[in-house]
Design an enzyme around this catalytic site. Structure first.
Site, PDB file in Angstrom:
ATOM      1  N   PRO A   5      45.424  33.838  39.982  1.00 29.22           N
ATOM      2  CA  PRO A   5      44.260  34.038  40.844  1.00 29.22           C
ATOM      3  C   PRO A   5      43.720  35.460  40.719  1.00 29.22           C
ATOM      4  O   PRO A   5      44.493  36.422  40.699  1.00 29.22           O
ATOM      5  CB  PRO A   5      44.823  33.777  42.247  1.00 29.22           C
ATOM      6  CG  PRO A   5      45.920  32.809  42.012  1.00 29.22           C
ATOM      7  CD  PRO A   5      46.547  33.227  40.714  1.00 29.22           C
ATOM      8  N   CYS A   6      42.387  35.581  40.650  1.00 25.54           N
ATOM      9  CA  CYS A   6      41.796  36.861  40.277  1.00 25.54           C
ATOM     10  C   CYS A   6      40.761  37.379  41.263  1.00 25.54           C
ATOM     11  O   CYS A   6      40.047  38.328  40.950  1.00 25.54           O
ATOM     12  CB  CYS A   6      41.174  36.745  38.887  1.00 25.54           C
ATOM     13  SG  CYS A   6      40.039  35.341  38.715  1.00 25.54           S
ATOM     14  N   SER A   7      40.664  36.782  42.459  1.00 19.06           N
ATOM     15  CA  SER A   7      39.633  37.211  43.404  1.00 19.06           C
ATOM     16  C   SER A   7      39.782  38.677  43.788  1.00 19.06           C
ATOM     17  O   SER A   7      38.789  39.358  44.095  1.00 19.06           O
ATOM     18  CB  SER A   7      39.682  36.338  44.656  1.00 19.06           C
ATOM     19  OG  SER A   7      40.938  36.440  45.294  1.00 19.06           O
TER      20      SER A   7
ATOM     21  N   ASN B 256      42.055  36.510  32.942  1.00 20.68           N
ATOM     22  CA  ASN B 256      41.714  37.109  34.218  1.00 20.68           C
ATOM     23  C   ASN B 256      40.282  37.624  34.168  1.00 20.68           C
ATOM     24  O   ASN B 256      39.664  37.634  33.105  1.00 20.68           O
ATOM     25  CB  ASN B 256      42.674  38.242  34.582  1.00 20.68           C
ATOM     26  CG  ASN B 256      42.967  38.276  36.071  1.00 20.68           C
ATOM     27  OD1 ASN B 256      42.136  38.727  36.865  1.00 20.68           O
ATOM     28  ND2 ASN B 256      44.141  37.798  36.470  1.00 20.68           N
TER      29      ASN B 256
END
Length: 234
Positions: A103-105, A154
């Site tokens: 996850p890259c938020s 990413n």
């Protein structure tokens, strides 16, 4: 440009094609979502042996299309490389590819970036804390499985500002894990996809398999054309 034909195969087509020959390679995918990267590997002739996905709705989507693929529903922090190897009856070093899109938020240029680091992030009907550290969980499992090759993805924002410290740590740990590592920013619109999507793509080849002739050739070259959106929807 308007004459460019854009077509993606259906799941049924991919399954029929897979029955015609043995898989060219085998993959395990972490943070697999609904199966986007898995579809790409299957289109390339690979077989996805197992995936890991934390979000229930994403797992439901994956299972609806690929019911025979084993799904590890654990939070990746509770998953180990040995659990994966035991399920697949493999030894360290035997798997062809370990794929992963942590996850890259926390690093996205569209968000608050480091202001939200260390806070719980909402995903579908679940949440996770410290998602900026999940890439290191991917590396931990990589070290345990020791695949021949790894591919990780990413957001491009990982190269910007404070996040560059994370990027440098990630690259260092990947190399210390025993791999020749190359990382490039790719834009999907120059690779046959009718969408502007910039992502950092990490590719590593285990040191005992890497050859000097591979250097600089681990990523695809951009195409000399762009597929317009019209070709994808008409």
């Amino acid at each position: 440009m308007n004459s460019i034909k854009y077509q993606t195969p259906t799941v049924a087509t991919i399954k029929r094609q897979a029955k015609k020959s043995l898989p060219a390679f085998e993959v395990v995918s972490l943070f697999a979502g609904g199966g986007g990267s898995s579809t790409g590997y299957r289109m390339a002739g690979g077989k996805v042996l197992a995936i890991n996905e934390f979000v229930e709705e994403a797992r439901k989507t994956y299972k609806a299309n690929w019911p025979d693929t084993h799904i590890f529903s654990d939070d990746v922090r509770q998953l180990t490389g040995q659990m994966i190897l035991d399920q697949l009856v493999l030894k360290p070093g035997e798997l062809d590819i370990l794929d992963g899109s942590p996850p890259c938020s926390a690093f996205s240029t569209a968000g608050k970036r480091d202001k939200n680091w260390g806070k719980a992030k909402k995903y579908s009907d679940t949440s996770q804390e410290n998602v900026e550290d999940l890439f290191f969980e991917y590396i931990r499992i990589l070290q345990e499985i020791k695949p021949k090759v790894f591919v990780a993805e990413n957001v491009a924002g990982l190269r910007i500002g404070t996040a560059k410290g994370y990027l440098n740590q990630i690259l260092t740990k990947l190399k210390l894990s025993g791999y020749h590592v190359e990382c490039r920013q790719l834009d999907a619109r120059f690779l046959g996809v009718p969408q502007t999507r910039n992502r950092l793509i990490f590719v590593g080849v285990r040191n005992d398999l890497f050859m000097p002739s591979m250097a600089g050739r681990l990523h695809p070259k951009p195409f000399d054309y762009v597929v317009p959106l019209r070709s994808a929807i008409v």
